[in-house]
Design an enzyme around this catalytic site. Structure first.
Site, mmCIF file in Angstrom:
data_model
loop_
_atom_site.group_PDB
_atom_site.id
_atom_site.type_symbol
_atom_site.label_atom_id
_atom_site.label_comp_id
_atom_site.label_asym_id
_atom_site.label_seq_id
_atom_site.Cartn_x
_atom_site.Cartn_y
_atom_site.Cartn_z
ATOM 1 N N SER A 118 -27.082 1.174 -19.342
ATOM 2 C CA SER A 118 -27.772 0.041 -18.737
ATOM 3 C C SER A 118 -29.161 0.417 -18.264
ATOM 4 O O SER A 118 -29.941 -0.460 -17.903
ATOM 5 C CB SER A 118 -26.996 -0.436 -17.505
ATOM 6 O OG SER A 118 -25.702 -0.806 -17.854
ATOM 7 N N HIS A 139 -27.798 -2.254 -26.071
ATOM 8 C CA HIS A 139 -27.272 -2.627 -24.754
ATOM 9 C C HIS A 139 -26.589 -3.990 -24.810
ATOM 10 O O HIS A 139 -27.255 -5.029 -24.795
ATOM 11 C CB HIS A 139 -28.434 -2.611 -23.742
ATOM 12 C CG HIS A 139 -28.023 -2.904 -22.348
ATOM 13 N ND1 HIS A 139 -28.763 -3.682 -21.490
ATOM 14 C CD2 HIS A 139 -26.925 -2.543 -21.657
ATOM 15 C CE1 HIS A 139 -28.143 -3.766 -20.331
ATOM 16 N NE2 HIS A 139 -27.028 -3.089 -20.404
ATOM 17 N N GLU A 151 -29.654 -6.053 -26.123
ATOM 18 C CA GLU A 151 -31.014 -5.494 -26.037
ATOM 19 C C GLU A 151 -31.086 -4.270 -26.954
ATOM 20 O O GLU A 151 -30.206 -3.409 -26.891
ATOM 21 C CB GLU A 151 -31.324 -5.038 -24.605
ATOM 22 C CG GLU A 151 -31.792 -6.142 -23.692
ATOM 23 C CD GLU A 151 -32.082 -5.617 -22.284
ATOM 24 O OE1 GLU A 151 -33.190 -5.841 -21.792
ATOM 25 O OE2 GLU A 151 -31.202 -4.993 -21.662
ATOM 26 N N ASN A 189 -31.726 -5.747 -16.819
ATOM 27 C CA ASN A 189 -31.350 -5.125 -15.543
ATOM 28 C C ASN A 189 -32.540 -4.806 -14.652
ATOM 29 O O ASN A 189 -32.387 -4.700 -13.432
ATOM 30 C CB ASN A 189 -30.504 -3.879 -15.784
ATOM 31 C CG ASN A 189 -29.107 -4.264 -16.221
ATOM 32 O OD1 ASN A 189 -28.603 -5.308 -15.823
ATOM 33 N ND2 ASN A 189 -28.498 -3.448 -17.049
HETATM 34 N N1 LIG Z 1 -20.361 -3.259 -16.604
HETATM 35 C C1 LIG Z 1 -21.372 -3.916 -17.120
HETATM 36 O O1 LIG Z 1 -21.614 -5.097 -16.804
HETATM 37 C C2 LIG Z 1 -22.247 -3.241 -18.150
HETATM 38 C C3 LIG Z 1 -23.090 -4.034 -18.946
HETATM 39 C C4 LIG Z 1 -23.860 -3.418 -19.938
HETATM 40 C C5 LIG Z 1 -23.807 -2.034 -20.092
HETATM 41 N N2 LIG Z 1 -22.983 -1.286 -19.296
HETATM 42 C C6 LIG Z 1 -22.958 0.161 -19.518
HETATM 43 O O2 LIG Z 1 -21.843 0.466 -20.322
HETATM 44 C C7 LIG Z 1 -21.333 1.765 -19.978
HETATM 45 C C8 LIG Z 1 -19.879 1.648 -19.585
HETATM 46 O O3 LIG Z 1 -19.741 0.754 -18.500
HETATM 47 P P1 LIG Z 1 -18.338 0.051 -18.162
HETATM 48 O O4 LIG Z 1 -18.655 -1.084 -17.257
HETATM 49 O O5 LIG Z 1 -17.569 -0.173 -19.416
HETATM 50 O O6 LIG Z 1 -17.631 1.222 -17.302
HETATM 51 P P2 LIG Z 1 -16.078 1.456 -17.056
HETATM 52 O O7 LIG Z 1 -15.982 2.252 -15.806
HETATM 53 O O8 LIG Z 1 -15.311 0.184 -17.192
HETATM 54 O O9 LIG Z 1 -15.643 2.367 -18.326
HETATM 55 C C9 LIG Z 1 -16.152 3.645 -18.570
HETATM 56 C C10 LIG Z 1 -15.120 4.393 -19.415
HETATM 57 O O10 LIG Z 1 -15.712 5.623 -19.849
HETATM 58 C C11 LIG Z 1 -14.693 6.583 -19.864
HETATM 59 N N3 LIG Z 1 -15.244 7.938 -19.901
HETATM 60 C C12 LIG Z 1 -15.828 8.639 -18.890
HETATM 61 N N4 LIG Z 1 -16.163 9.881 -19.335
HETATM 62 C C13 LIG Z 1 -15.809 9.938 -20.641
HETATM 63 C C14 LIG Z 1 -15.878 10.943 -21.640
HETATM 64 N N5 LIG Z 1 -16.390 12.148 -21.368
HETATM 65 N N6 LIG Z 1 -15.414 10.677 -22.874
HETATM 66 C C15 LIG Z 1 -14.881 9.453 -23.159
HETATM 67 N N7 LIG Z 1 -14.778 8.464 -22.252
HETATM 68 C C16 LIG Z 1 -15.229 8.698 -21.017
HETATM 69 C C17 LIG Z 1 -13.913 6.277 -18.584
HETATM 70 O O11 LIG Z 1 -12.620 6.900 -18.637
HETATM 71 C C18 LIG Z 1 -13.863 4.758 -18.613
HETATM 72 O O12 LIG Z 1 -12.708 4.282 -19.290
HETATM 73 C C19 LIG Z 1 -22.243 2.278 -18.854
HETATM 74 O O13 LIG Z 1 -23.258 3.061 -19.423
HETATM 75 C C20 LIG Z 1 -22.795 1.002 -18.254
HETATM 76 O O14 LIG Z 1 -24.021 1.181 -17.615
HETATM 77 C C21 LIG Z 1 -22.182 -1.851 -18.347
#
Ligand SMILES: NC(=O)c1ccc[n+]([C@@H]2O[C@H](COP(=O)([O-])OP(=O)(O)OC[C@H]3O[C@@H](n4cnc5c(N)ncnc54)[C@H](O)[C@@H]3O)[C@@H](O)[C@H]2O)c1
Length: 291
Positions: A118, A139, A151, A189
């Site tokens: 993000s 993104h 994005e 963001n």
């Molecule tokens: N939540 C949102 O609204 C949103 C929107 C756009 C982008 N993002 C981005 O997407 C990414 C994930 O966010 P999310 O909301 O899905 O988080 P989340 O906490 O729901 O999921 C993250 C997952 O990554 C896994 N993980 C951590 N370390 C790991 C590794 N070494 N190998 C494999 N898996 C691993 C965790 O076990 C978890 O299941 C982040 O970079 C976040 O910034 C989030």
């Protein structure tokens, strides 16, 4: 040609990306640190596909076929023959860098890599791989099956061909793309998170309670969701990470993360995904405000 997509991280975003890729007819390998987490991601996909079927947006046969295209993994070498890999793990630069280091050891040489980060610099992440020219920021928005936008962020070394291949991939997923330069938090963001952080300051300073702030922004600014409700939906750990990247990356005090946001994250109150944030989701009925 992209036929097989690898996804690292089966949380909210990784499972959403796997969902739309499988519906678009691509083979998907969805991986996380344990098989249980990968399975939890697949369960989410199953439920969300079921909702699309109930609404008549997808046939039961297409749902079954999409689920059949998703394989699960608990390790990164399982993605070695993918044409394109999207990293959607926790928003922490160290975590992402160690993933890319491991991925590059086994991933086939002509495969593309993207991060769904993000806020973290795409150029910096790309530089930790063996193929910065084949690396980009892609993104997706949350929830991925519902939100139209992706994005696209080029790193300094991203080639035109890589950009076009990712654009074609997003077209295939029926997403609309917007191009952002590689600056902290990109476009959405950069604008959205300071607004959410300000809502948390408004709560912290006692200007309004959770209910008043969310009602005010829903009915007064015509937002579909209140900013605190949205923060819970995004995940408060993710919100804090983005504010830290803005604060450090742009060196401007206006991006200082609100101490109340820090406190919630330290308490493990991360929003919907942990059962409690600015609202408590653990009861049967409507979520109740925690302040
Ligand atoms: N939540 C949102 O609204 C949103 C929107 C756009 C982008 N993002 C981005 O997407 C990414 C994930 O966010 P999310 O909301 O899905 O988080 P989340 O906490 O729901 O999921 C993250 C997952 O990554 C896994 N993980 C951590 N370390 C790991 C590794 N070494 N190998 C494999 N898996 C691993 C965790 O076990 C978890 O299941 C982040 O970079 C976040 O910034 C989030």
């Amino acid at each position: 040609m992209v036929d097989k997509v690898g996804i690292i991280g089966a949380g909210q975003m990784g499972s959403g990306i796997a969902h739309v890729a499988a519906v678009a007819g691509l083979e998907v390998v969805l991986s996380d640190v344990t098989m249980d987490r990968a399975k939890a991601g697949l369960e989410t996909i199953d439920q969300n596909l079921g909702r699309q079927v109930a609404k008549g947006k997808l046939s039961p046969e297409d749902m079954k076929a999409a689920l059949g295209r998703i394989a699960l993994a608990d390790n990164i070498p399982a993605l070695s023959d993918c044409d394109l890999v999207i990293e959607a793990a926790t928003e922490n630069e160290q975590v992402k860098v160690s993933i890319f280091k491991e991925l590059c050891k086994t991933l086939k040489k002509d495969a593309l890599i993207a991060s769904n980060t993000s806020s973290i610099s795409i150029t910096r992440l790309a530089a930790t791989t063996d193929r910065p020219e084949h690396f980009m920021g892609v993104h997706f928005m949350n929830p991925v099956p519902v939100m139209k936008l992706v994005e696209l962020i080029r790193g300094i070394a991203t080639t035109d061909e890589t950009f076009e291949r990712f654009k074609t991939f997003c077209d295939r997923l029926d997403k609309t793309t917007a191009v952002s330069e590689d600056f902290p938090a990109f476009i959405v963001n950069r604008i959205l998170l300071p607004m959410i952080n300000e809502a948390i300051y408004t709560l912290y300073e006692g200007v309004g309670n959770v209910e008043a702030i969310d009602t005010a922004m829903k009915l007064g600014a015509n937002h579909p969701m209140g900013p605190l409700q949205l923060a819970d939906f995004i995940g408060l750990d993710t919100c804090l990470s983005i504010m830290q990247v803005l604060y450090e990356g742009l060196a401007d005090s206006k991006y200082r993360p609100c101490p109340l946001l820090v406190k919630y994250v330290e308490a493990g109150w991360l929003g919907r995904k942990s059962g409690r944030g600015f609202y408590d989701y653990r009861g049967e009925g409507e979520p109740t405000p925690t302040r």
